[in-house]
Design an enzyme around this catalytic site. Sequence first.
Site, PDB file in Angstrom:
ATOM      1  N   SER A 562       0.846  -1.182   0.000  1.00  0.00           N
ATOM      2  CA  SER A 562       0.000   0.000   0.000  1.00  0.00           C
ATOM      3  C   SER A 562       0.893   1.248   0.000  1.00  0.00           C
ATOM      4  CB  SER A 562      -0.958  -0.036   1.188  1.00  0.00           C
ATOM      5  OG  SER A 562      -2.012   0.869   1.025  1.00  0.00           O
ATOM      6  N   ASP A 648      -9.710  -3.728  -5.618  1.00  0.00           N
ATOM      7  CA  ASP A 648      -9.181  -2.862  -4.569  1.00  0.00           C
ATOM      8  C   ASP A 648      -9.721  -1.446  -4.757  1.00  0.00           C
ATOM      9  OD1 ASP A 648      -7.670  -1.483  -2.699  1.00  0.00           O
ATOM     10  OD2 ASP A 648      -5.803  -2.497  -3.200  1.00  0.00           O
ATOM     11  N   HIS A 682      -8.416  -4.858  -1.214  1.00  0.00           N
ATOM     12  CA  HIS A 682      -7.153  -4.318  -0.737  1.00  0.00           C
ATOM     13  C   HIS A 682      -6.411  -5.300   0.151  1.00  0.00           C
ATOM     14  CE1 HIS A 682      -4.398  -1.001  -0.112  1.00  0.00           C
ATOM     15  NE2 HIS A 682      -4.475  -1.139   1.191  1.00  0.00           N
TER      16      HIS A 682
END
Length: 711
Positions: A562, A648, A682
């Site tokens: 991320s 995501d 995600h």
Amino acid sequence: MTAPQAPQAPKAPQHPVTRSFHGRDVVDNFEWLRNKESRETLDYLEAENAYTEAQTQHLQPLTDSVYREIKGRVKETDMSVPTRQGGWWYYGRTVEGKDYGISCRVAADPGQPWTPPEVPEDGTPLPGEQVLLDVNELAADHEFFSLGASSVTTSGRLLAYSFDTAGDERFELRVKDLVSGSLLDDHLTNVFYGAVWAGEEHIFYLRVDDAWRPHQVWRHKLGTEEAEDVLVYEETDERFNVGIGADRAERFLYIVTGSKTTSEFRVLELEDPEGRFRLLWEREDGVEYDVDYALVGGSEHWVVTHNATGPNYAVGTCPVDNVKPLRELDELVAPDDTRRVEGTDAYRDFMFLSYRSGGIGRLAVADLRSDEFGPFRELEFDEELYSVGLSGNPEWDAPVVRISYTSFTQPAQVLDYNVAERTFTLLKEQQVEGGYNPHDYVAERIWATAVDGTQVPVSVVRRIERGVDKPAQPNPALLYGYGSYEHSTDPYFSVARLSLLDRGMVWACAHVRGGGEMGRLWYDNGKMMSKRNTFTDFIACADALVERGLTTYDQLVAEGGSAGGLLMGAVANLAPEKFAGILAIVPFVDQLTSILMPELPLTVTEWEEWGDPFHDPEAYDYIASYSPYENLEAKQYPNILAVTSLNDTRVLYVEPAKWIAKLRQTATGGTFLLKTEMSAGHGGVSGRYARWKQTAFEYAWVLDTAGAVER
């Protein structure tokens, strides 16, 4: 016989578009990949998956071996320590062969209301068990499944739960009658995480806008249609997210609005759910505060953690019926340059303080039974590097508090702490199947010197060889980093990590600026126009590992996900020669493009973390100077594995897809792989077995890239 041809890397077509901001024109050949519905996009992602599979086929035996090790260390049929709420003990069970957990409860023994039922060693159900949710049944017809809420009324009669079956974090909410076992007709759609009960009739929940920002609080009354729900609050400032909650005393409901730098609370008596929320302290740019409710000598108080008087936060108090300005609160904990206050947790008779000091999160407790707040007393532990926190404590009048404890070498423990007697009772320790000896491993902290002289902590975990406390020679190593949002990467035990350590790898974590390990200024000096410190700190940590003889650059792999994936892309550009490989999980690598698009999820709220390139040319130029996709060059890069998910909503799949495509076009050397989960979000794939397989694949690639050998 003709040798088989090596698989050919996909070559993404170039469809140039020009992005123009502040007089800067940038030609982007791969922005077309943003069209998720395009057959050309999907075909390209599938081709990348096929190429990655072909390139890693030789790792299948190692992947299988690591998967078996992870699976073999986990007690697959197990249960959590029950947590008391109302007249029930709530817990979760897992069953061998099943992907998801089972939520259960048993009635509390009136004669021993605070003594949890003993957890059976074999994980079998407790006598009198009631199953609330079997997530395996709920997920049976879905490729992806994730719970978003699971909330029971105080009486224990009703359960509100929500679920996501796509990975896009849009949830459906249902209500279950736990007495009859039937679902009520109430059915809410397109809701966000969480659900808060007010009594037995009302549920408060959140909705998101088109940019996936939770911006509305809604109230639903049981037995009514969704269309009749009442909008309680709407936040129009796009920098702010909204949350809803209730205190442990079940005295107040709270609406919390917060940006990256500013917060605001509204409160409502829980017994009056259809009333009007009232504002406590009006938002002030740069001022953050958090509110707790406490009784002191029978008098109601607000306990407020805030940064109005210092960057490392303070704690102040005032009577509930006499709200004072933030800077005029009665000071309970003063601001301190060496201690970052993180918050308080109040119970009827005592209150805990959470804070960070010396890079470690700590707990202290104070008595509330007198007419004044008692002094805080720190809880002490033996290890140098550890993580401790409050865990599963919903009861206001509890005499004991549930605490979780772990370290890099200590499997997770669940303890009850008796506040009056100052004693710990171990309730459960994470069981590592197949045998585990913590004395075979060592965790230590070393310090790296950043380019500006700042000392950056690095946590190092490794196996002790034949009783020798120092490695005889450099070893393959994995260096993890994150460094954003004031998130602290604290010590934690990992059964999967053992598969690296037992093959001779060193595992290290770079606690770089931008995180929160060393206080608020540690975060402030790694964000906005100081973001480059995050990247150069990480490189300094890599240098420190090599200088101490723990590894070599040819044996070192970097990992981040991320916002940590942004870190990976940046260091790949800045110091490619210092890493053999880079593992980038859902990486934020096309940062500038994304935060120039206010319509995208999270964009406007992110401007207070990274800067606002949409309106500010200086911020545009600074981000453009380090954004990974913008700064790829014709040079040798480390081997790179990027893992992403099609659904995501936080870091869109298009970022790593474009990054890998441009790397192949630009770099003069390096192997670049992209793996896209086509039915995930995600957090990656759902189901514990699928997640273990994903971890095994990633670790097999890391081991191979770092040159670790089988044992």
